[in-house]
Write an enzyme that holds these catalytic residues in place. Structure first.
Site, mmCIF file in Angstrom:
data_model
loop_
_atom_site.group_PDB
_atom_site.id
_atom_site.type_symbol
_atom_site.label_atom_id
_atom_site.label_comp_id
_atom_site.label_asym_id
_atom_site.label_seq_id
_atom_site.Cartn_x
_atom_site.Cartn_y
_atom_site.Cartn_z
ATOM 1 N N LYS A 1 102.266 33.370 36.156
ATOM 2 C CA LYS A 1 103.470 33.840 35.461
ATOM 3 C C LYS A 1 104.716 33.490 36.274
ATOM 4 O O LYS A 1 105.738 33.067 35.712
ATOM 5 C CB LYS A 1 103.383 35.357 35.220
ATOM 6 C CG LYS A 1 102.372 35.724 34.143
ATOM 7 C CD LYS A 1 102.076 37.224 34.058
ATOM 8 C CE LYS A 1 100.979 37.462 33.013
ATOM 9 N NZ LYS A 1 100.593 38.882 32.883
ATOM 10 N N GLN B 1 101.467 44.241 35.964
ATOM 11 C CA GLN B 1 100.179 43.619 35.653
ATOM 12 C C GLN B 1 99.098 44.688 35.517
ATOM 13 O O GLN B 1 98.976 45.581 36.370
ATOM 14 C CB GLN B 1 99.812 42.613 36.762
ATOM 15 C CG GLN B 1 98.569 41.795 36.475
ATOM 16 C CD GLN B 1 98.704 40.907 35.239
ATOM 17 O OE1 GLN B 1 99.777 40.420 34.923
ATOM 18 N NE2 GLN B 1 97.612 40.712 34.531
ATOM 19 N N ASP C 1 106.172 43.003 27.777
ATOM 20 C CA ASP C 1 104.780 43.050 27.324
ATOM 21 C C ASP C 1 104.659 43.707 25.946
ATOM 22 O O ASP C 1 103.615 43.610 25.306
ATOM 23 C CB ASP C 1 103.930 43.864 28.311
ATOM 24 C CG ASP C 1 103.131 42.982 29.259
ATOM 25 O OD1 ASP C 1 102.712 41.894 28.846
ATOM 26 O OD2 ASP C 1 102.917 43.408 30.414
#
Ligand code: GUN
Length: 306
Positions: free
Chosen positions: A55, A99, A122
């Site tokens: 990422k 994460q 997200d």
């Protein structure tokens, strides 16, 4: 693989990253700073470390500034909440990504709920989930299902009126996937581990999305002739139990293949014999997820500064 055309996720993701690069250069020109993404990794999970590294690399590829925060597995919920609070109020940070999975002992819901919905790239915050359910246009949508919709669009697959079967009901993929397909006027069935006659239901799908995390579970004879098959699975098969995402890391792919590991999806490649279109694993949905994360970061940056 049989007659199905493969949907090239790397190709479409490359196109998305190019779009984001151009838009992030424009953002930087207009606002005097690049879009910024904070990536938070707690603990030592090797798979998560690979995800996060990729990422951060993607940020570099498309002109997004990344702020990397690595915390020890012993971090408390309170300490992580404090960090998120700081990132929420940092004007150079447009997106905050924590994460998952978080180490045991950290209250994941509390953490996700604490992220500023405007920076929730997200799409896991209840406000964004609610906005997605309502079909609002200003919403941050989870990256994987959003990437799948882009793949369908690129291939000219219109979900309108089609029977879409989503196998898997996770908050990250299954549920938002079903909603996105519904908003595009598909007739949607959500299946899961307790669905009776799962194979039979799958056989009725015009669009079949497999997101269960069970290697090669969807067999060739579960797929109707001409169906579009989207394989979200990332499972490692082979000696030992190497985390599958390590295998998705292109830089280390051949390394792991040499050791006898293979990355497989939730769908048997034999399904390509009856499908008209199918996503490969690797090189299908995986790269799209990361590209959409960049897109969401740019979206958040624009909305925050408009
Ligand atoms: N872990 C596995 N998938 C995801 C994802 O899409 N976002 C985050 N933050 N963590 C994940």
């Amino acid at each position: 693989m049989g007659n199905a055309k493969l949907i090239d996720g790397n190709l479409i993701a490359g196109k998305v990253l190019q779009e984001v690069s151009a838009q992030s250069a424009e953002f930087r020109h207009d606002r005097g700073r690049p879009p910024g993404l904070a990536v938070v990794l707690v603990g030592e999970d090797p798979a998560s470390a690979v995800y996060v590294r990729m990422k951060i690399r993607d940020c570099g590829l498309c002109g997004i500034e990344s702020f990397s925060h690595r915390l020890p597995a012993t971090t408390t919920t309170r300490e992580l909440l404090d960090l998120i609070q700081r990132l929420n109020s940092d004007d150079d940070v447009d997106g905050v990504l924590v994460q998952l999975p978080l180490p045991e002992g950290i209250d994941t819901k509390k953490i996700l709920d604490s992220i500023d919905p405007a920076k929730d790239v997200d799409g896991f915050h209840p406000s964004n989930v609610g906005r997605l359910v309502r079909g609002d246009s200003q919403v941050l949508v989870p990256c994987t299902p959003s990437g799948v919709m882009r793949m369908l669009d690129e291939e000219g697959v219109d979900p309108k009126g089609a029977h879409a079967v989503v196998v898997g009901r996770s908050d990250i993929v299954g549920k938002p996937m079903a909603l996105l397909l519904l908003h595009r006027h598909a007739t949607v069935t959500i299946c899961h581990s307790r669905t009776r006659d799962l194979a039979e239901v799958c056989r009725t799908a015009d669009i079949l999305v497999a997101a269960v995390g069970r290697p090669l579970m969807v067999q060739a004879d579960w797929v109707k002739k001409g169906a579009v098959v989207i394989d979200v699975g990332m499972n490692s098969l082979g000696p030992g139990d190497a985390p599958s995402v390590i295998l998705e890391d292109p830089a280390r792919q051949s390394d792991f293949e040499k050791k006898g590991y293979t990355l497989v999806g939730d769908v048997s490649p034999e399904a390509g014999k009856s499908a008209s279109l199918i996503t490969p694993v690797p090189g299908g949905v995986g790269p799209m997820t990361r590209a959409v994360l960049m897109q969401n970061t740019l979206k958040a940056a624009r909305w925050r500064t408009d």
